[in-house]
Design a protein around this motif. Structure first.
Motif, PDB file in Angstrom:
ATOM      1  N   LYS A  64     -71.050  45.934  63.349  1.00  0.00           N
ATOM      2  CA  LYS A  64     -71.074  46.422  62.141  1.00  0.00           C
ATOM      3  C   LYS A  64     -70.179  45.448  61.179  1.00  0.00           C
ATOM      4  CE  LYS A  64     -73.160  50.785  62.560  1.00  0.00           C
ATOM      5  NZ  LYS A  64     -72.855  52.034  62.379  1.00  0.00           N
ATOM      6  N   LYS A  65     -68.902  45.424  61.964  1.00  0.00           N
ATOM      7  CA  LYS A  65     -67.845  44.497  61.226  1.00  0.00           C
ATOM      8  C   LYS A  65     -68.123  43.196  60.989  1.00  0.00           C
ATOM      9  CE  LYS A  65     -62.930  43.887  60.912  1.00  0.00           C
ATOM     10  NZ  LYS A  65     -61.615  44.490  61.490  1.00  0.00           N
ATOM     11  N   VAL A  66     -68.899  42.528  62.206  1.00  0.00           N
ATOM     12  CA  VAL A  66     -69.313  41.047  62.128  1.00  0.00           C
ATOM     13  C   VAL A  66     -70.458  40.969  61.039  1.00  0.00           C
ATOM     14  CG1 VAL A  66     -70.560  39.374  63.081  1.00  0.00           C
ATOM     15  CG2 VAL A  66     -68.601  40.561  64.391  1.00  0.00           C
ATOM     16  N   GLU A  67     -71.129  41.830  60.944  1.00  0.00           N
ATOM     17  CA  GLU A  67     -72.211  41.985  59.813  1.00  0.00           C
ATOM     18  C   GLU A  67     -71.610  41.767  58.460  1.00  0.00           C
ATOM     19  OE1 GLU A  67     -76.597  43.654  58.594  1.00  0.00           O
ATOM     20  OE2 GLU A  67     -75.642  44.653  60.226  1.00  0.00           O
ATOM     21  N   GLN A  68     -70.821  42.876  58.284  1.00  0.00           N
ATOM     22  CA  GLN A  68     -70.079  42.716  56.796  1.00  0.00           C
ATOM     23  C   GLN A  68     -69.239  41.515  56.523  1.00  0.00           C
ATOM     24  OE1 GLN A  68     -67.540  46.315  57.216  1.00  0.00           O
ATOM     25  NE2 GLN A  68     -69.214  47.816  57.043  1.00  0.00           N
ATOM     26  N   LEU A  69     -68.747  40.890  57.549  1.00  0.00           N
ATOM     27  CA  LEU A  69     -68.122  39.708  57.365  1.00  0.00           C
ATOM     28  C   LEU A  69     -68.837  38.329  57.250  1.00  0.00           C
ATOM     29  CD1 LEU A  69     -64.797  40.323  59.531  1.00  0.00           C
ATOM     30  CD2 LEU A  69     -65.060  40.336  57.064  1.00  0.00           C
TER      31      LEU A  69
END
Length: 149
Positions: A64-69
């Protein structure tokens, strides 16, 4: 003449009664077995870690963090459904040693790799452990999918 007939008979009987050691079914089985075997028997198989390395909040939180970044503007012309594999090498102290991505779309791979590097920057992971409870270097493989709007 007797020697000629005897020799002919022996040659003929050897030819007729000889056994074929490779039958069609057997050769397929042998080929399948050999294909499943490792190329070099002196190389041990990779270790299986009982407890794989984890992102502090869990690997789903990492995705999820990768998708946000992710730089979504760079992916507008890349296609609708994009996917890749993220490989993260974590040492026995929980430090990320390497991040790699493998997929069909090179632009998407580069963007996901950049986002994954940002997501792992200065963050200690929980190190992987083997069956004896010893901390080991681990390779984490995470699938990543993105649907372009």
């Amino acid at each position: 003449m007797k020697k000629f007939v005897l020799t002919s008979f022996i040659c003929l009987s050897v030819t007729v009664f000889a056994q074929n050691t490779k039958t069609k079914g057997e050769s397929k089985i042998v080929k399948r077995y050999e294909a499943g075997q490792p190329q070099d028997s002196s190389v041990p198989p990779p270790p299986v870690n009982t407890f794989p390395a984890q992102f502090p909040q869990g690997n789903k939180a990492f995705v999820k963090k990768v998708e946000q970044l992710l730089n979504k503007e760079a992916l507008t012309s890349s296609g609708k459904n994009l996917n890749t594999q993220i490989f993260i090498k974590v040492d026995d102290d929980g430090n990320v040693l390497n991040v790699s991505t493998y997929g069909k779309n090179e632009t998407f791979n580069n963007e996901v790799k950049a986002a994954a590097v940002k997501a792992t920057d200065k963050i200690k992971w929980t190190a992987g452990k083997n069956s004896r409870g010893e901390k080991v270097i681990d390779l984490v493989k995470l699938p990543f999918q993105y649907k372009n709007q």
